[in-house]
Every structure is written in structure tokens, then in C-alpha cells.
Design an enzyme around this catalytic site. Structure first.
Site, PDB file in Angstrom:
ATOM      1  N   LYS A   1      62.140 117.093  67.115  1.00 44.08           N
ATOM      2  CA  LYS A   1      62.937 116.317  68.060  1.00 44.08           C
ATOM      3  C   LYS A   1      63.745 117.297  68.902  1.00 44.08           C
ATOM      4  CE  LYS A   1      65.911 112.229  68.389  1.00 44.08           C
ATOM      5  NZ  LYS A   1      67.057 112.693  69.198  1.00 44.08           N
TER       6      LYS A   1
ATOM      7  N   ASN B   1      63.089 109.060  73.681  1.00 36.50           N
ATOM      8  CA  ASN B   1      64.406 108.724  73.140  1.00 36.50           C
ATOM      9  C   ASN B   1      65.447 108.860  74.250  1.00 36.50           C
ATOM     10  OD1 ASN B   1      66.772 110.459  71.070  1.00 36.50           O
ATOM     11  ND2 ASN B   1      66.555 108.260  71.241  1.00 36.50           N
TER      12      ASN B   1
ATOM     13  N   MET C   1      70.916 109.938  62.874  1.00 37.87           N
ATOM     14  CA  MET C   1      72.276 110.026  63.404  1.00 37.87           C
ATOM     15  C   MET C   1      73.238 110.386  62.284  1.00 37.87           C
ATOM     16  SD  MET C   1      72.466 106.757  66.003  1.00 37.87           S
ATOM     17  CE  MET C   1      71.500 105.660  64.930  1.00 37.87           C
TER      18      MET C   1
ATOM     19  N   CYS D   1      70.286 118.243  68.629  1.00 39.37           N
ATOM     20  CA  CYS D   1      71.699 117.892  68.513  1.00 39.37           C
ATOM     21  C   CYS D   1      72.534 118.729  69.473  1.00 39.37           C
ATOM     22  CB  CYS D   1      72.180 118.095  67.084  1.00 39.37           C
ATOM     23  SG  CYS D   1      73.947 117.716  66.886  1.00 39.37           S
TER      24      CYS D   1
ATOM     25  N   ARG E   1      71.936 105.036  69.298  1.00 39.00           N
ATOM     26  CA  ARG E   1      73.269 104.421  69.237  1.00 39.00           C
ATOM     27  C   ARG E   1      73.247 102.898  69.359  1.00 39.00           C
ATOM     28  NH1 ARG E   1      76.105 107.779  73.815  1.00 39.00           N
ATOM     29  NH2 ARG E   1      73.944 107.838  74.561  1.00 39.00           N
TER      30      ARG E   1
END
Length: 344
Positions: free
Chosen positions: A147, A210, A18, A108, A235
Site C-alpha cells: 500500500k 484508496n 487504520m 502512512c 475513514r
């Protein structure tokens, strides 16, 4: 679960990369609290290639956080390969550890990144995604993982086919966030397609899920319902790094740990703060801890003035004094099962 020769054990719980969160000090604390593996903030490939100071600083890791993956992003194949080679040979902050694997960020959703065709913007060009991945696998010695997301939007959820193509490049594991790029972080994560990827008999590499892992119970459901090999917490770890300990305990025993008390939170915040200052020095280590410290004590009553002091104080010793004061004033404040203050 194994990624290359990295054995993470059964049902591993990983800290997601993150931006502005998973720095070296936070990664070290999360490892201490039970995370089986951690990842750096995502690093721009072109920044590394240009030898940008900020990008290079994110490349550095410490022994305290191992095993650790370095995550890179970008849209230029040559820059991505060069950055991957740099990550493959990354130095260390302490002890010369470097990294254990290289992770490619195709997930992202932030507009300034996706609009340039990087991150989840790559979902619009899966051929290029596969090309970049294959070239990186061929260029480095350490395991390579990816990812990504389900697709660009609701009408282009391509992850089941894409997962096979990515596996064929030689990657060692695949992490899937259960949203499309257009969803950003809104709505609920859809784990059904993550489950379909895992059920695909052609898939042999570990599949890591995720999205919306916010408690020990949601973590257990992800494993039990969708059969993933590992899960990644994002988060929900911010201001709550002990979530890894809670999840690991629940997976092992089926019982929830009691909520962490204020004094315990203060002790952990002090350790986190001291590690940040040791690794980054003053004032950087102080400044970059502020975003974390403001979240450690969410929900405490009449806390606004203390929070303001906590996130504006420059002197490390005085920050520690403020933390000790929090333990003294709010140490007996009762918390509910979710870890929040009763009546708040």
C-alpha cells in the site's frame, strides 16, 4: 479479483488498515457488514522484532474476520523481513487462523513515521522500497501486497513507474492512495494516476484504489471511471461500518439502502462492544471501544451528556444499559438519506 489464491469476487470492497481503529472487533464487524477483506492496524517491524507486547498484540487475528491481511511498516530491511516472517506464521486469537496475506505499509504520512524513512517516507528512496519488498516476497510463503501513495510531493509523483518496479518484485496486488505524502489527508484524492497505473498494459496484478471513498456512489464511480480491480474504504467506515453493506448493495442493484436507524445502530454497537470485551477482556475491551462508540451516534440531538456517560463508563453491563437507553430515547429520531439526523 484474486490476490494469490484468495478469491475476493468481482469489485471487492476492503477495509483499510487504520491505527487505533481496525482492531480485531472492528474488523469482525466490518466483515459481517460486507467488507470482502480487512487489514490489521499497521504494526512496527522493529517492535515485533524486539518482542514489544503492544506490537505483538496487533499481530493476533480471529477466524471471524478472515480473510485478513497483516500490515507491517519500517525502514530497516532486516527488521522488515524478520517481521514479515513473524506475520507469515502469526497465531490467532481464536481458532488458529493467522493471516491470509502480508501487506507492506509504504503509505502512512504521519510525520513521526515518515521522518524515519518508514511509511510514505519511503517514497524518497524507491530503490530501498523495492529492495525491502523483494526480500519480503522471497522470505515468506503467503502473498505479499503493498500500500503506497502517488509520491512524496506534487513534483515527484512516481507511482506509474514505481508500480511496475513493485510488481516485478513478485507482489500479488498493489493499493494506491490518491494523495502524495505532503498532502497528508488534505484536499481531494487524485484518482487519475491510479487510473493510469491500471491502464498500463504491463500491469497484471490487481490494482486497488484508496482515497475519498465515502459513500456507495463514490465507490461506484471509482470502479466505473478508473477501472480499478478493488477499492479500499478508510475513514468513512469509522462509526459507520455498515458502509460496506451500502456499497455492496448499490454495486449490485444501482439503488441506495435507506439510512440505518438509531435502533439498528444500537444493536450493531452492542454486538461490536460485546465482541471487543470477549476478545480483549475487561477493562481493555471497554476502553478501546470508546473511540468507536462515540462515533456511532453522531448528530443525535441533546446527546452530549449521554455520550459522556457512554465513553467514561467502565462497567460492561452499564455500557449496554446506556446503549439500550439510546434506543429507547432516540429510536424514532428521523434520519436523512445520508444517515444524519434531520435538522442537525
Amino acid at each position: 479479483m484474486k490476490i494469490g489464491n484468495i478469491d475476493l469476487g468481482d469489485k471487492p470492497v476492503l477495509l483499510a488498515p487504520m491505527e487505533d481503529v481496525t482492531d480485531a472487533s472492528f474488523r469482525g464487524i466490518c466483515r459481517e457488514q460486507g467488507a470482502d477483506m480487512v487489514y490489521t492496524e499497521f504494526i512496527p517491524a522493529e517492535g515485533l522484532v524486539r518482542d514489544a507486547r503492544k506490537a505483538y498484540a496487533k499481530l493476533l487475528t480471529s477466524d471471524e474476520e478472515a480473510p485478513v491481511g497483516i500490515q507491517i511498516y519500517g525502514s530497516d530491511p532486516d527488521a522488515m523481513v524478520r517481521a514479515a516472517v513473524m506475520a507469515d506464521n502469526a497465531p490467532s486469537l481464536v481458532g488458529g487462523h493467522g493471516c491470509d496475506l502480508i501487506d507492506i505499509n509504504f503509505g502512512c504520512p504521519v510525520s513521526k513515521i515518515a521522518a524515519r524513512g518508514a511509511g510514505s517516507g519511503m517514497m524518497k528512496d524507491p530503490d530501498k522500497m523495492v529492495l525491502i519488498t523483494r526480500r519480503i516476497v522471497e522470505a515468506v510463503k503467503k502473498p505479499v501486497t503493498v500500500k503506497t501513495r502517488l509520491g512524496w510531493d506534487e513534483g515527484s509523483k512516481i507511482i506509474v513507474e514505481l508500480a511496475e518496479r513493485l510488481q516485478d518484485t513478485g507482489i500479488s496486488a498493489l493499493t494506491i492512495h490518491g494523495r502524495t505524502r505532503c498532502q497528508m489527508y488534505k484536499g481531494e484524492a487524485d484518482w487519475t494516476l491510479i487510473g493510469k497505473v491500471k491502464e498500463n498494459p504491463r500491469m497484471t496484478i490487481p490494482i486497488i484504489g484508496n482515497g475519498d471513498i465515502v459513500s456507495a456512489r463514490t465507490a461506484a464511480e471509482a470502479f466505473n471511471r478508473y477501472g480499478v480491480d478493488g477499492i479500499m474504504v478508510a475513514r468513512a467506515s469509522f462509526g459507520h461500518p455498515w458502509i460496506f453493506k451500502e456499497i455492496k448493495h448499490y454495486l449490485a442493484t444501482g439503488e441506495e439502502l435507506p439510512p440505518l436507524g438509531v435502533r439498528e445502530r444500537v444493536a450493531l454497537a452492542k454486538k461490536h462492544f460485546s465482541l471487543s470485551v470477549r476478545l480483549k477482556g475487561v477493562p481493555t475491551g471497554v476502553y478501546e471501544m470508546r473511540r468507536h462508540l462515540s462515533c456511532y451516534f453522531k448528530g443525535l440531538p441533546d446527546f452530549k451528556a449521554t455520550r459522556m456517560r457512554l465513553v467514561t463508563e467502565d462497567d460492561p453491563g452499564k455500557v449496554l444499559e446506556i446503549l439500550d437507553g439510546i434506543a429507547s430515547v432516540w429510536g424514532d429520531t428521523p434520519l436523512n438519506e445520508a444517515g444524519n439526523v434531520y435538522g442537525v
